[in-house]
Write an enzyme that holds these catalytic residues in place. Structure first.
Site, PDB file in Angstrom:
ATOM      1  N   HIS A  20       0.834  -1.199   0.000  1.00 46.41           N
ATOM      2  CA  HIS A  20       0.000   0.000   0.000  1.00 46.41           C
ATOM      3  C   HIS A  20       0.871   1.252   0.000  1.00 46.41           C
ATOM      4  CE1 HIS A  20      -3.238   2.567   2.144  1.00 46.41           C
ATOM      5  NE2 HIS A  20      -3.300   2.704   0.837  1.00 46.41           N
ATOM      6  N   ASP A  28       8.173   8.436 -20.157  1.00 42.85           N
ATOM      7  CA  ASP A  28       8.519   8.584 -21.565  1.00 42.85           C
ATOM      8  C   ASP A  28       9.974   8.180 -21.782  1.00 42.85           C
ATOM      9  OD1 ASP A  28      10.162  10.846 -20.935  1.00 42.85           O
ATOM     10  OD2 ASP A  28       8.504  12.223 -21.272  1.00 42.85           O
ATOM     11  N   HIS A 106       7.834  19.420 -12.759  1.00 39.44           N
ATOM     12  CA  HIS A 106       8.564  18.320 -13.391  1.00 39.44           C
ATOM     13  C   HIS A 106       9.815  17.963 -12.582  1.00 39.44           C
ATOM     14  CE1 HIS A 106       9.710  15.581 -16.520  1.00 39.44           C
ATOM     15  NE2 HIS A 106      10.827  16.244 -16.792  1.00 39.44           N
ATOM     16  N   TYR A 128       6.952  15.363 -21.122  1.00 40.86           N
ATOM     17  CA  TYR A 128       6.260  15.313 -19.822  1.00 40.86           C
ATOM     18  C   TYR A 128       5.224  14.198 -19.720  1.00 40.86           C
ATOM     19  CZ  TYR A 128       8.291  19.980 -19.894  1.00 40.86           C
ATOM     20  OH  TYR A 128       9.156  21.031 -20.023  1.00 40.86           O
ATOM     21  N   ALA A 129       5.234  13.242 -20.636  1.00 38.70           N
ATOM     22  CA  ALA A 129       4.259  12.143 -20.623  1.00 38.70           C
ATOM     23  C   ALA A 129       4.713  11.061 -19.648  1.00 38.70           C
ATOM     24  CB  ALA A 129       4.065  11.575 -22.022  1.00 38.70           C
ATOM     25  N   ASN A 130       4.584  11.378 -18.362  1.00 38.61           N
ATOM     26  CA  ASN A 130       5.011  10.496 -17.283  1.00 38.61           C
ATOM     27  C   ASN A 130       3.935  10.486 -16.210  1.00 38.61           C
ATOM     28  OD1 ASN A 130       7.907  10.406 -18.309  1.00 38.61           O
ATOM     29  ND2 ASN A 130       7.708  12.575 -17.844  1.00 38.61           N
TER      30      ASN A 130
END
Length: 139
Positions: A20, A28, A106, A128-130
């Protein structure tokens, strides 16, 4: 042979060892990954596999309590952000619960990846595709 959606053994193993609140980042192709965090590199070529498709397969097997994304994704990639929001909404619907979403800079996001159980590197080339998925419990 495994019957579920997620067939990648290293990713499936990480999920089975998570407790948990543990984090799993799907990033990316350009996201820096700390030497102290397990790297699961799925990148084949530019765009393959995509981050959203990878995240969808991973979260089909993982209970997600909350996610973290970078503010810059919202600012610089609004259409991509909407697609990610749709995925998060679908995750919540399939799980029958809400999934809290937090945004950070970021730079802060990169620091958080250092505390994750692993970072899954995709071929995604959208800046920034994370996303970091934090595990919940099923009870």
């Amino acid at each position: 042979m495994k019957k579920g959606v997620l067939l990648n053994a290293p990713v499936s193993s990480i999920i089975s060892h998570m407790g948990h609140g543990d984090g799993l980042c799907v990033g990316d192709a350009g996201l820096p990954i700390s030497k102290d965090v397990e790297r699961i590199d799925l990148a084949i070529t530019k765009g393959l596999p995509g981050m959203l498709e990878t995240a969808s397969a991973i979260t089909a097997e993982m209970q997600v309590e909350r996610v973290v994304i970078a503010e810059e994704l919202i600012e610089h990639q609004p259409a991509y952000h909407l697609r990610l929001r749709s995925l998060i909404t679908e995750i919540a619907k399939c799980q029958g619960n809400s999934v809290e979403t937090t945004t950070v800079s970021h730079e802060e996001f990169k620091a958080l990846t250092g505390k994750c159980r692993a970072v899954v590197r995709t071929g995604e080339c959208t800046p920034y595709a994370n996303v970091i998925f934090y595990s919940g419990v099923t009870f």
